[in-house]
Write a protein that holds these residues in place. Structure first.
Motif, PDB file in Angstrom:
ATOM      1  N   GLN A 164     -17.144   5.983   4.697  1.00 19.97           N
ATOM      2  CA  GLN A 164     -16.313   4.910   5.492  1.00 19.97           C
ATOM      3  C   GLN A 164     -14.722   5.098   5.381  1.00 19.97           C
ATOM      4  N   LEU A 165     -14.271   5.199   4.043  1.00 24.12           N
ATOM      5  CA  LEU A 165     -12.972   5.534   3.913  1.00 24.12           C
ATOM      6  C   LEU A 165     -12.388   6.704   4.816  1.00 24.12           C
ATOM      7  N   CYS A 166     -13.031   7.797   4.716  1.00 19.19           N
ATOM      8  CA  CYS A 166     -12.543   9.127   5.483  1.00 19.19           C
ATOM      9  C   CYS A 166     -12.454   8.552   7.035  1.00 19.19           C
ATOM     10  N   LYS A 167     -13.215   7.773   7.461  1.00 20.99           N
ATOM     11  CA  LYS A 167     -13.372   7.374   9.181  1.00 20.99           C
ATOM     12  C   LYS A 167     -12.102   6.620   9.238  1.00 20.99           C
ATOM     13  N   GLU A 168     -11.735   5.571   8.175  1.00 17.97           N
ATOM     14  CA  GLU A 168     -10.639   4.882   8.711  1.00 17.97           C
ATOM     15  C   GLU A 168      -9.397   5.669   8.523  1.00 17.97           C
ATOM     16  N   VAL A 169      -9.349   6.557   7.155  1.00 24.68           N
ATOM     17  CA  VAL A 169      -8.101   7.423   7.175  1.00 24.68           C
ATOM     18  C   VAL A 169      -7.812   8.464   8.431  1.00 24.68           C
ATOM     19  N   PHE A 170      -9.090   8.730   8.831  1.00 22.98           N
ATOM     20  CA  PHE A 170      -8.680  10.093  10.055  1.00 22.98           C
ATOM     21  C   PHE A 170      -9.034   9.632  11.445  1.00 22.98           C
ATOM     22  N   LEU A 171      -9.421   8.321  11.508  1.00 26.19           N
ATOM     23  CA  LEU A 171      -9.580   8.018  12.673  1.00 26.19           C
ATOM     24  C   LEU A 171      -9.077   6.497  13.125  1.00 26.19           C
ATOM     25  N   ASP A 172      -8.581   5.679  12.219  1.00 26.38           N
ATOM     26  CA  ASP A 172      -8.236   4.463  12.562  1.00 26.38           C
ATOM     27  C   ASP A 172      -6.805   4.587  12.628  1.00 26.38           C
ATOM     28  N   ASN A 173      -6.144   4.115  13.801  1.00 20.54           N
ATOM     29  CA  ASN A 173      -4.778   3.956  14.012  1.00 20.54           C
ATOM     30  C   ASN A 173      -3.925   2.754  13.345  1.00 20.54           C
ATOM     31  N   ASN A 174      -4.458   2.040  12.725  1.00 14.54           N
ATOM     32  CA  ASN A 174      -3.840   0.768  12.507  1.00 14.54           C
ATOM     33  C   ASN A 174      -3.356   0.889  10.815  1.00 14.54           C
ATOM     34  N   LEU A 175      -3.693   2.042  10.090  1.00 16.31           N
ATOM     35  CA  LEU A 175      -3.166   2.093   8.921  1.00 16.31           C
ATOM     36  C   LEU A 175      -1.680   2.400   8.442  1.00 16.31           C
ATOM     37  N   THR A 176      -0.986   1.856   7.758  1.00 20.98           N
ATOM     38  CA  THR A 176       0.266   2.136   7.343  1.00 20.98           C
ATOM     39  C   THR A 176       0.184   3.651   6.660  1.00 20.98           C
ATOM     40  N   GLU A 177       1.006   4.335   6.345  1.00 22.43           N
ATOM     41  CA  GLU A 177       1.060   5.411   5.634  1.00 22.43           C
ATOM     42  C   GLU A 177       0.680   5.311   4.089  1.00 22.43           C
ATOM     43  N   GLU A 178       1.092   3.999   3.553  1.00 23.79           N
ATOM     44  CA  GLU A 178       0.740   3.759   2.362  1.00 23.79           C
ATOM     45  C   GLU A 178      -0.575   3.570   2.099  1.00 23.79           C
ATOM     46  N   SER A 187      -3.242   4.459   3.953  1.00 26.65           N
ATOM     47  CA  SER A 187      -4.033   5.710   4.329  1.00 26.65           C
ATOM     48  C   SER A 187      -3.760   6.661   3.050  1.00 26.65           C
ATOM     49  N   ARG A 188      -2.799   6.632   2.426  1.00 25.40           N
ATOM     50  CA  ARG A 188      -2.820   7.591   0.956  1.00 25.40           C
ATOM     51  C   ARG A 188      -3.678   6.807   0.069  1.00 25.40           C
ATOM     52  N   GLU A 189      -3.512   5.715  -0.034  1.00 29.73           N
ATOM     53  CA  GLU A 189      -4.221   4.872  -1.160  1.00 29.73           C
ATOM     54  C   GLU A 189      -5.826   5.130  -0.875  1.00 29.73           C
ATOM     55  N   LYS A 190      -6.212   4.890   0.541  1.00 28.40           N
ATOM     56  CA  LYS A 190      -7.617   4.951   0.747  1.00 28.40           C
ATOM     57  C   LYS A 190      -8.108   6.514   0.741  1.00 28.40           C
ATOM     58  N   LEU A 191      -7.402   7.407   0.955  1.00 29.45           N
ATOM     59  CA  LEU A 191      -7.603   8.800   0.895  1.00 29.45           C
ATOM     60  C   LEU A 191      -7.944   9.214  -0.621  1.00 29.45           C
ATOM     61  N   MET A 192      -7.189   8.642  -1.288  1.00 24.14           N
ATOM     62  CA  MET A 192      -7.276   8.830  -2.739  1.00 24.14           C
ATOM     63  C   MET A 192      -8.651   8.251  -3.512  1.00 24.14           C
ATOM     64  N   MET A 193      -8.925   7.126  -3.146  1.00 25.02           N
ATOM     65  CA  MET A 193     -10.190   6.341  -3.363  1.00 25.02           C
ATOM     66  C   MET A 193     -11.343   7.185  -2.668  1.00 25.02           C
ATOM     67  N   ALA A 194     -11.220   7.734  -1.514  1.00 30.65           N
ATOM     68  CA  ALA A 194     -12.196   8.398  -0.686  1.00 30.65           C
ATOM     69  C   ALA A 194     -12.625   9.581  -1.700  1.00 30.65           C
ATOM     70  N   SER A 195     -11.609  10.435  -2.088  1.00 31.22           N
ATOM     71  CA  SER A 195     -11.776  11.648  -2.975  1.00 31.22           C
ATOM     72  C   SER A 195     -12.592  11.277  -4.278  1.00 31.22           C
ATOM     73  N   TRP A 196     -12.158  10.125  -4.947  1.00 30.26           N
ATOM     74  CA  TRP A 196     -12.828   9.679  -6.110  1.00 30.26           C
ATOM     75  C   TRP A 196     -14.370   9.348  -6.001  1.00 30.26           C
TER      76      TRP A 196
END
Length: 360
Positions: free
Chosen positions: A222-236, A238-247
């Motif tokens: 779900q986090l990956c889909k948000e980071v790579f397909l959602d246009n409404n995330l701020t840079e910050e 996006s970075r936090e969500k991808l970091m948690m997706a990785s974890w």
């Protein structure tokens, strides 16, 4: 049946700016003034004062800059261990890895080899490590590999690419500071992020899947889909969500396994030195037959972020070259069993693998 008793990272700190707490976290772990902390740092940070000024060196502490241009090798681990033993009066207090998957894997491997005899190639495999590693800290500066949380350190050895999978591998402490991922170059961000996405697809569609893996895998997906397909995330965000997706992606594999893309990309890495993230992408692009929905979404993400994957990397290979890659891919039994089930050998042939490699 016996259940896997899985080691987790015991301590983790999350949040923007949390890197500033590194010194106070490691200070109590210092064994003596002659037992240094060794910082293994990705050499992209060589001139980066904003990062380096926050590492306070005391006594005999050392920073060793390491290039992440190539995948980590067993020979590189052995050389680092030798250098560290020669430069330290006593066994180090700890190893701190700062960088992407390559640096984190090197930090894990070095911390193991400082307490275990012989060469690191002797420990490639499952549960071969006898002695606990020295204290080691992981600080990712790019998100996606899951190396910060996994019980393996993936190394290319003289004969194969295989991890040191052991209960002593995971970090004692991880610092997740998404500000450290700010400078990551666009393509690199995509390839490493896709490593996480592909982990999820392989784990979630595998035969090893259980509820533990699935709960983490679903979250990472779900986090990956948000980071790579959602246009409404701020840079910050996006970075936090991808970091948690990785974890979460790393945690998801803890109790399951990866699959076809990883097995085949190990072959590319061993023979051609293809880096892990991009290798996974090159392979995954051709795996519709195994992961139809996952590949479809991957192609959407690729288009959205204007990613052109390298073409024809296998165009000039000989039959011997293909055999080497196929042998390495097929040697990774747990990955195939997870992807295709107990009878996987009936479902995948050397010819099939060769025809897939030829498309890349």
């Amino acid at each position: 049946m016996s259940h896997k008793n899985f080691p987790m990272v015991p301590r983790v700190i999350f949040g923007r700016g949390s890197f500033n707490q590194l010194n106070e976290i490691i200070a109590p772990k210092r064994l003596s003034i002659h037992a240094p902390f060794i910082f293994l740092v990705d050499d992209v940070f060589k001139g980066n004062t904003s990062l380096l000024s926050r590492i306070s060196l005391s006594y005999d502490d050392k920073i060793i800059f390491i290039s992440a241009e190539e995948e980590p090798k067993t020979s590189q681990v052995d050389q680092l261990v030798e250098d560290i033993i020669l430069m330290s009066k006593e066994r180090p207090s700890g190893i701190i890895g700062i960088g992407g998957g390559t640096l984190l894997d090197l930090a894990k491997a070095v911390s193991i080899m400082l307490t275990n005899e012989g060469e690191s190639k002797d420990y490639q495999g499952w549960d071969l490590v006898k002695n606990p590693a020295i204290y080691h800290v992981g600080i990712p500066t790019i998100s996606g590999t899951g190396a910060e949380v996994s019980r393996t350190t993936v190394l290319t050895g003289p004969t194969r690419k295989l991890g040191i999978n052991s209960d002593y591998t995971p970090f004692d402490q991880v610092i997740l500071d998404s500000d450290l991922t700010e400078e990551v170059e666009h393509n690199q961000w995509f390839y490493t992020g896709m490593d996480c996405y592909i982990h999820c697809i392989e784990s979630l569609s595998g035969t090893y899947l259980n509820t533990f893996s699935q709960s983490y895998g679903d979250m990472a997906y779900q986090l990956c889909k948000e980071v790579f397909l959602d246009n409404n995330l701020t840079e910050e965000e996006s970075r936090e969500k991808l970091m948690m997706a990785s974890w979460h992606g790393g945690m998801s594999i803890a109790y399951s396994q990866v699959g076809v893309a990883h097995a085949m990309s190990y072959g590319l890495a061993y023979l051609l030195g293809t880096k892990h993230g991009i290798g996974n992408c090159i392979v995954f692009d051709h795996l519709e037959e195994f992961y139809p929905d996952g590949v479809k979404l991957f192609k959407q993400m690729k288009t959205k972020h204007n990613i052109e994957l390298p073409q024809g990397i296998c165009a000039h290979l000989s039959d011997e070259d293909f055999d080497i890659m196929i042998n390495i891919a097929l040697s990774l039994t747990p990955l195939w069993e997870n992807a295709l089930g107990k009878n996987w050998e009936k479902r995948i042939s050397r010819e099939k693998l060769k025809s897939l490699y030829q498309k890349m």
